[in-house]
Each structure stands twice: as C-alpha cells, then as structure tokens.
Motif scaffolding. Sequence first.
Motif: not given
Length: 177
Positions: A85-107
């Motif tokens: 919703s902020q208009g960025g690409d969620v598949n690269s850069g910081s947004p992708l890092d945030i999603l990766g951190d969330t996935a690792r923490a959940g695992y």
Amino acid sequence: MGIETMAIASLAMTAAGAGLGAIGEANRAQAQAGQANYLSQVARTSQIAARRNAELARQQGEVDAGRQQLKTAQLEGSQRAALASQGGDVNSGSPLDILGDTARAGYTDAATLRSNAAQKAYNYEIQANDAAGSANDDTFQATNATANLPYTIGSSLLGSASSIAGRARDWFPSPKH
C-alpha cells in the motif's frame, strides 16, 4: 495333673502353636503377594497413562506449531499488504528483508514449540519406563512371596519340631543302658 501330663500338654500346645505359625506364614505370604500384585497393577496403569500423555504432548506440539505457522502466514500477509500500500516493490530490498525476518522468526517459533513438546513427551516416556520397571519389580515380589512360601513354612515347622524334640528330651529322657 502329673508332670508327664503337663509335659505332654505343653508339647501339644507347642505343636499347635507351630501349626498356627505355619498358617500365619501362609497368610502373610498371600497378603504380601496380593499387595505386590496390586502395586504392579497401579504401576501398569501409570505406565499406560504416561505413554498416552507422551502421545498427547506430541500431538499438541504439532497443533501448536501449526497454529504458529498460520499466525506467521497471517502476519506476513498483513506486512505484504501494508508494504504494497506504500507503493513499493515487496519482492525486493527492505520489504523483502522484513518479510524474510518474519518468516524466519515464525519458523523458529514453530520449531521451538515442537521441541518443547518433544521434551515433554520424552519426560512422559521416562515416567512410563519407570512405571514399567516398578510393575516388573512388584510382579517379581508377588511371585517370590508365593514361591518361597513352602520353604518358609517348612523352616518354621522344622524349627518348632526341633524345639519340641528338645523339650521332649528334657522331660522324657531316654533310659540309660
């Protein structure tokens, strides 16, 4: 009442006491065997309950891990929607890092839940094995009490017979040649 009559009465009472002592030994052995068999059954029941608790702990660990994975997936979805919703690409850069951190923490959280459940199940398995050992020991004690009964009674009767013979010898000495 003469001395011979009193001696015979005394020997008869000693013999009767020996018989009652043998009956008492039999009753004691039966009571020991009964108690040991009861304790064996209690231990077997504890063993069954502990094994069941171990299985339930494993199952609960899987349920908890599954719930954690769902929470993580929901959080990732919310994060993905917020970042998009902020208009960025969620598949690269910081947004992708945030999603990766969330996935690792959940695992990691899901793996921790599984590990905790496995430890709990292991503790129950130890309890089950301890209960099985107690049951086996109690069963042995019951068998031993019953198996030794003839020897215990025989020993008691022989001891009493020896005592009676000694008294009889004292009261009725054999004639001297």
